[in-house]
Every structure is written in C-alpha cells, then in structure tokens.
Design a protein around this motif. Structure first.
Motif, short mmCIF file in Angstrom:
data_model
loop_
_atom_site.label_atom_id
_atom_site.label_comp_id
_atom_site.label_asym_id
_atom_site.label_seq_id
_atom_site.Cartn_x
_atom_site.Cartn_y
_atom_site.Cartn_z
N LEU A 49 0.83 -1.21 0.00
CA LEU A 49 0.00 0.00 0.00
C LEU A 49 0.86 1.26 0.00
CD1 LEU A 49 -2.86 -0.98 2.47
CD2 LEU A 49 -3.00 -0.74 -0.01
N GLY A 50 2.00 1.22 0.69
CA GLY A 50 2.92 2.36 0.68
C GLY A 50 3.49 2.59 -0.70
N LEU A 51 3.87 1.52 -1.39
CA LEU A 51 4.38 1.67 -2.76
C LEU A 51 3.32 2.22 -3.70
CD1 LEU A 51 6.51 -1.58 -3.10
CD2 LEU A 51 7.33 0.77 -2.94
N VAL A 52 2.09 1.73 -3.58
CA VAL A 52 1.00 2.25 -4.41
C VAL A 52 0.78 3.72 -4.13
CG1 VAL A 52 -1.49 2.09 -4.81
CG2 VAL A 52 -0.11 0.02 -4.75
N ALA A 53 0.84 4.11 -2.87
CA ALA A 53 0.67 5.52 -2.51
C ALA A 53 1.79 6.36 -3.09
CB ALA A 53 0.61 5.67 -0.99
N CYS A 54 3.02 5.86 -3.04
CA CYS A 54 4.15 6.61 -3.63
C CYS A 54 3.96 6.79 -5.13
CB CYS A 54 5.46 5.89 -3.34
SG CYS A 54 5.99 6.00 -1.64
N VAL A 55 3.54 5.76 -5.82
CA VAL A 55 3.30 5.87 -7.27
C VAL A 55 2.18 6.85 -7.55
CG1 VAL A 55 2.46 4.57 -9.27
CG2 VAL A 55 4.22 3.59 -7.81
N ALA A 56 1.12 6.81 -6.73
CA ALA A 56 0.00 7.74 -6.93
C ALA A 56 0.43 9.18 -6.69
CB ALA A 56 -1.16 7.36 -6.01
N VAL A 57 1.22 9.42 -5.66
CA VAL A 57 1.71 10.77 -5.37
C VAL A 57 2.63 11.25 -6.50
CG1 VAL A 57 3.20 12.09 -3.81
CG2 VAL A 57 1.40 10.63 -2.88
N ALA A 59 2.59 10.29 -9.65
CA ALA A 59 1.77 10.54 -10.83
C ALA A 59 1.00 11.85 -10.68
CB ALA A 59 0.81 9.38 -11.07
N ALA A 60 0.45 12.09 -9.50
CA ALA A 60 -0.27 13.34 -9.27
C ALA A 60 0.67 14.53 -9.36
CB ALA A 60 -0.97 13.30 -7.91
N GLY A 61 1.89 14.38 -8.81
CA GLY A 61 2.87 15.46 -8.91
C GLY A 61 3.27 15.75 -10.35
N LYS A 62 3.46 14.71 -11.11
CA LYS A 62 3.82 14.88 -12.53
C LYS A 62 2.68 15.55 -13.29
CE LYS A 62 6.19 12.34 -16.10
NZ LYS A 62 6.68 11.07 -16.57
N LEU A 63 1.45 15.16 -12.98
CA LEU A 63 0.29 15.77 -13.62
C LEU A 63 0.18 17.24 -13.25
CD1 LEU A 63 -2.28 15.14 -15.33
CD2 LEU A 63 -3.45 14.76 -13.16
N LEU A 64 0.37 17.56 -11.98
CA LEU A 64 0.32 18.95 -11.54
C LEU A 64 1.45 19.77 -12.15
CD1 LEU A 64 -0.72 18.58 -7.80
CD2 LEU A 64 -2.08 19.53 -9.65
N TRP A 65 2.63 19.18 -12.25
CA TRP A 65 3.77 19.87 -12.85
C TRP A 65 3.48 20.19 -14.32
CZ3 TRP A 65 7.98 22.22 -11.10
CH2 TRP A 65 8.96 22.54 -12.02
N THR A 66 2.93 19.26 -15.04
CA THR A 66 2.58 19.48 -16.45
C THR A 66 1.52 20.56 -16.56
OG1 THR A 66 3.02 17.15 -16.89
CG2 THR A 66 1.80 18.33 -18.57
N TRP A 67 0.54 20.53 -15.69
CA TRP A 67 -0.50 21.54 -15.70
C TRP A 67 0.06 22.91 -15.34
CZ3 TRP A 67 -2.64 24.24 -11.41
CH2 TRP A 67 -3.76 25.01 -11.72
N TRP A 68 0.97 22.97 -14.39
CA TRP A 68 1.54 24.24 -13.95
C TRP A 68 2.41 24.87 -15.06
CZ3 TRP A 68 0.65 27.40 -10.01
CH2 TRP A 68 1.57 28.39 -9.73
N GLU A 69 3.14 24.04 -15.77
CA GLU A 69 4.01 24.55 -16.85
C GLU A 69 3.21 25.05 -18.05
OE1 GLU A 69 7.49 22.67 -18.02
OE2 GLU A 69 8.34 23.00 -16.05
N SER A 70 2.01 24.52 -18.23
CA SER A 70 1.21 24.97 -19.37
C SER A 70 0.57 26.32 -19.11
CB SER A 70 0.12 23.94 -19.70
OG SER A 70 -0.83 23.91 -18.66
#
Length: 71
Positions: A49-57, A59-70
């Motif tokens: 569950l910790g690994l899944v949470a790390c992957v989710a965080v 992915a969310a960070g990468k998504l937010l970073w892409t959104w912020w740069e646009s």
C-alpha cells in the motif's frame, strides 16, 4: 441404568474435549507460527500500500507539474 450412564458419559467426552480445546487451550507451535505468518502478511500488505501511494503521489505530482508549466 448403569449402561445408560456409561453411554451418556461416552457421548459427552468428545463435547467436553471440544469445548476445552476451543476455549481453554494453550497456544500451540502451529498457532504461534500462524500468528507470525499473519504479522508478515500484514507488513507485506502495508509495504504494498505504501508503494502504491508513492506511485499515486508521483503521478499526481507529474500531472500537476505538467498543468503548472502549461499556464
């Protein structure tokens, strides 16, 4: 009459042994091993569950970073 008493006692012995085994037993080695196995499974589930949470965080960070740069 004596035969009926002996038959009743003979029929009650398995019931008494079953109740004693269920409620008044000492922990056996198999029970201790099973308890340790459950602890290990519990730790493995938390690690997963910790690994899944790390992957989710991530992915969310990468998504937010892409959104912020646009912007």
């Amino acid at each position: 009459m004596l035969f009926k008493i002996i038959a009743f006692i003979a029929a009650a012995v398995p019931l008494i042994l079953f109740v004693r085994a269920m409620f008044f037993r000492r922990p056996s080695r198999f029970g201790e091993g099973l308890k340790e196995f459950r602890k290990q499974i519990d730790v493995a589930v938390w690690i997963f569950l910790g690994l899944v949470a790390c992957v989710a965080v991530f992915a969310a960070g990468k998504l937010l970073w892409t959104w912020w740069e646009s912007l």
